[in-house]
Scaffold this motif. Structure first.
Motif, mmCIF file in Angstrom:
data_model
loop_
_atom_site.group_PDB
_atom_site.id
_atom_site.type_symbol
_atom_site.label_atom_id
_atom_site.label_comp_id
_atom_site.label_asym_id
_atom_site.label_seq_id
_atom_site.Cartn_x
_atom_site.Cartn_y
_atom_site.Cartn_z
ATOM 1 N N ASP A 78 0.806 -1.220 0.000
ATOM 2 C CA ASP A 78 0.000 0.000 0.000
ATOM 3 C C ASP A 78 0.844 1.278 0.000
ATOM 4 O OD1 ASP A 78 -2.111 -1.747 0.126
ATOM 5 O OD2 ASP A 78 -2.525 -1.422 2.247
ATOM 6 N N TRP A 79 1.948 1.283 0.764
ATOM 7 C CA TRP A 79 2.741 2.513 0.827
ATOM 8 C C TRP A 79 3.904 2.489 -0.166
ATOM 9 C CZ3 TRP A 79 7.506 4.371 3.428
ATOM 10 C CH2 TRP A 79 7.579 5.781 3.405
ATOM 11 N N LEU A 80 4.646 1.397 -0.181
ATOM 12 C CA LEU A 80 5.772 1.330 -1.109
ATOM 13 C C LEU A 80 5.329 1.036 -2.533
ATOM 14 C CD1 LEU A 80 8.418 -0.630 0.991
ATOM 15 C CD2 LEU A 80 8.176 1.833 0.728
ATOM 16 N N GLY A 81 4.157 0.465 -2.692
ATOM 17 C CA GLY A 81 3.658 0.160 -4.034
ATOM 18 C C GLY A 81 4.405 -0.968 -4.706
ATOM 19 N N ILE A 82 4.911 -1.897 -3.910
ATOM 20 C CA ILE A 82 5.680 -3.028 -4.430
ATOM 21 C C ILE A 82 4.780 -4.260 -4.514
ATOM 22 C CG2 ILE A 82 7.645 -4.562 -4.021
ATOM 23 C CD1 ILE A 82 8.449 -1.710 -4.751
ATOM 24 N N ARG A 105 -0.732 -12.377 8.219
ATOM 25 C CA ARG A 105 -0.002 -12.009 9.427
ATOM 26 C C ARG A 105 0.694 -10.669 9.203
ATOM 27 N NH1 ARG A 105 1.276 -16.444 12.923
ATOM 28 N NH2 ARG A 105 2.392 -14.885 14.167
ATOM 29 N N SER A 106 0.856 -9.910 10.274
ATOM 30 C CA SER A 106 1.522 -8.607 10.196
ATOM 31 C C SER A 106 2.807 -8.650 10.999
ATOM 32 C CB SER A 106 0.605 -7.507 10.728
ATOM 33 O OG SER A 106 1.259 -6.259 10.740
ATOM 34 N N GLU A 107 3.912 -8.261 10.374
ATOM 35 C CA GLU A 107 5.186 -8.197 11.083
ATOM 36 C C GLU A 107 5.297 -6.857 11.801
ATOM 37 O OE1 GLU A 107 9.558 -9.443 9.840
ATOM 38 O OE2 GLU A 107 9.096 -7.390 9.236
ATOM 39 N N VAL A 108 5.328 -6.904 13.118
ATOM 40 C CA VAL A 108 5.322 -5.678 13.913
ATOM 41 C C VAL A 108 6.543 -4.820 13.617
ATOM 42 C CG1 VAL A 108 5.364 -4.740 16.254
ATOM 43 C CG2 VAL A 108 3.924 -6.719 15.720
ATOM 44 N N SER A 109 7.714 -5.442 13.511
ATOM 45 C CA SER A 109 8.933 -4.660 13.258
ATOM 46 C C SER A 109 8.816 -3.862 11.966
ATOM 47 C CB SER A 109 10.152 -5.590 13.183
ATOM 48 O OG SER A 109 10.399 -6.191 14.431
ATOM 49 N N GLY A 110 8.318 -4.525 10.912
ATOM 50 C CA GLY A 110 8.156 -3.832 9.644
ATOM 51 C C GLY A 110 7.094 -2.758 9.688
ATOM 52 N N ARG A 111 6.015 -3.041 10.394
ATOM 53 C CA ARG A 111 4.956 -2.039 10.513
ATOM 54 C C ARG A 111 5.465 -0.802 11.239
ATOM 55 N NH1 ARG A 111 1.399 -5.065 12.926
ATOM 56 N NH2 ARG A 111 1.354 -4.127 14.984
ATOM 57 N N ARG A 112 6.293 -0.999 12.237
ATOM 58 C CA ARG A 112 6.835 0.137 12.978
ATOM 59 C C ARG A 112 7.845 0.915 12.132
ATOM 60 N NH1 ARG A 112 7.672 -2.730 18.969
ATOM 61 N NH2 ARG A 112 5.548 -2.307 19.705
ATOM 62 N N TRP A 116 6.943 4.561 10.745
ATOM 63 C CA TRP A 116 7.712 5.766 11.092
ATOM 64 C C TRP A 116 8.088 6.521 9.831
ATOM 65 C CZ3 TRP A 116 12.911 6.321 9.542
ATOM 66 C CH2 TRP A 116 13.500 7.523 9.944
ATOM 67 N N ALA A 117 8.570 5.814 8.819
ATOM 68 C CA ALA A 117 8.984 6.484 7.583
ATOM 69 C C ALA A 117 7.809 7.215 6.934
ATOM 70 C CB ALA A 117 9.573 5.459 6.616
ATOM 71 N N ARG A 118 6.659 6.587 6.922
ATOM 72 C CA ARG A 118 5.478 7.216 6.316
ATOM 73 C C ARG A 118 5.055 8.453 7.100
ATOM 74 N NH1 ARG A 118 0.135 3.621 5.975
ATOM 75 N NH2 ARG A 118 0.366 3.861 8.235
ATOM 76 N N SER A 119 5.032 8.349 8.425
ATOM 77 C CA SER A 119 4.630 9.491 9.248
ATOM 78 C C SER A 119 5.641 10.629 9.166
ATOM 79 C CB SER A 119 4.471 9.062 10.714
ATOM 80 O OG SER A 119 3.442 8.108 10.848
ATOM 81 N N ARG A 126 10.327 10.705 -0.841
ATOM 82 C CA ARG A 126 11.039 11.613 0.064
ATOM 83 C C ARG A 126 11.910 10.828 1.043
ATOM 84 N NH1 ARG A 126 9.318 14.896 4.837
ATOM 85 N NH2 ARG A 126 10.874 16.544 5.000
ATOM 86 N N PHE A 127 11.396 9.729 1.556
ATOM 87 C CA PHE A 127 12.191 8.892 2.464
ATOM 88 C C PHE A 127 13.422 8.349 1.756
ATOM 89 C CE2 PHE A 127 13.148 4.544 3.950
ATOM 90 C CZ PHE A 127 13.585 4.830 5.230
#
Length: 238
Positions: A78-82, A105-112, A116-119, A126-127
């Motif tokens: 959704d964010w990286l578009g990969i 399943r959601s990987e917490v480390s990746g979500r964090r 952070w990069a998105r926020s 830009r990141f």
């Protein structure tokens, strides 16, 4: 060598290694998830990158599923578009299936990390104008029951040949990206970067790992790493 060529060579090098007890299953996302990884480096791996964030190795619900470092499915798609085809790894563990972008399943480390990069930066462009994110080791290790095994806990006889291949790929990546900083996400990545890059004109630092197993990360990881950037004298925006 560009980033994809470096990854392909690393994939071949680690593919020739043998692992024994306690390891029973090994996944190599650089091989079976090469399509999305290739899209990731072609889209976001333009040089130079002032800051290279370096993780340890793929998580079972992150890069193991999407081919992207810290690759939590929703963030990657959704964010990286990969996107891209993810094949089934050889000798798939019955308790650690690879479902690719269909993984629920959601990987917490990746979500964090990507959260952070998105926020902080708003857009991936830009990141990635300042940062690149990679892993030191491309392999996922599991024991018979499916428990994840991290590279730092492997027996020395198995770890040393792995480190030789990963050190070489890291040096090649740094030569390509020309970062001012290589920042390990966690102690292991920092220590391996310091060893592999000794004598090279690059600074090595460390950020707290975003894993939920790390109590410090559970007290507001974004604020923690912002303070750590400041302690290193880094303004992520510059």
């Amino acid at each position: 060598m560009d980033l994809l060529s470096i990854a392909d060579q690393l994939s071949r090098d680690v593919g020739r290694l043998c692992f024994a007890s306690p390891v029973t299953h090994v996944y190599n996302p650089l091989s079976y998830a090469r399509a999305p990884y290739g899209m990731y480096v072609r889209r976001y791996g333009q040089k130079p990158k002032p800051i290279f964030l370096l993780g340890m190795n793929p998580g079972p619900w992150g890069m193991a599923q999407t081919g992207v470092p810290f690759g939590e499915v929703a963030m990657v798609s959704d964010w990286l578009g990969i996107h891209g085809a993810v094949e089934t790894p050889p000798d798939e563990h019955p308790k650690r299936s690879v479902d690719g972008f269909a993984c629920t399943r959601s990987e917490v480390s990746g979500r964090r990390l990507w959260g952070w990069a998105r926020s902080r930066f708003g857009s991936p462009e830009r990141f990635f104008s300042r940062f690149f994110v990679g892993n030191y080791c491309p392999l996922v290790f599991m024991e018979a029951g499916g428990r994840n095994i991290t590279p730092n806990t492997l027996p020395a006889a198995q770890r040393k040949p792995l480190e030789k291949a990963c050190d070489q790929a890291l040096r090649q990546t740094v030569a390509y990206l020309s970062p001012q900083w290589v920042i390990g996400i966690g102690n292991f990545a920092r220590d391996r970067a310091a060893a592999a890059l000794a004598g090279l004109p690059v600074n090595v630092g460390k950020l707290t790992h975003p894993s939920p197993a790390n109590p410090k990360a559970n007290r507001g990881w974004a604020a923690v790493i912002e303070a750590e950037f400041r302690m290193m004298g880094i303004d992520p925006d510059l």
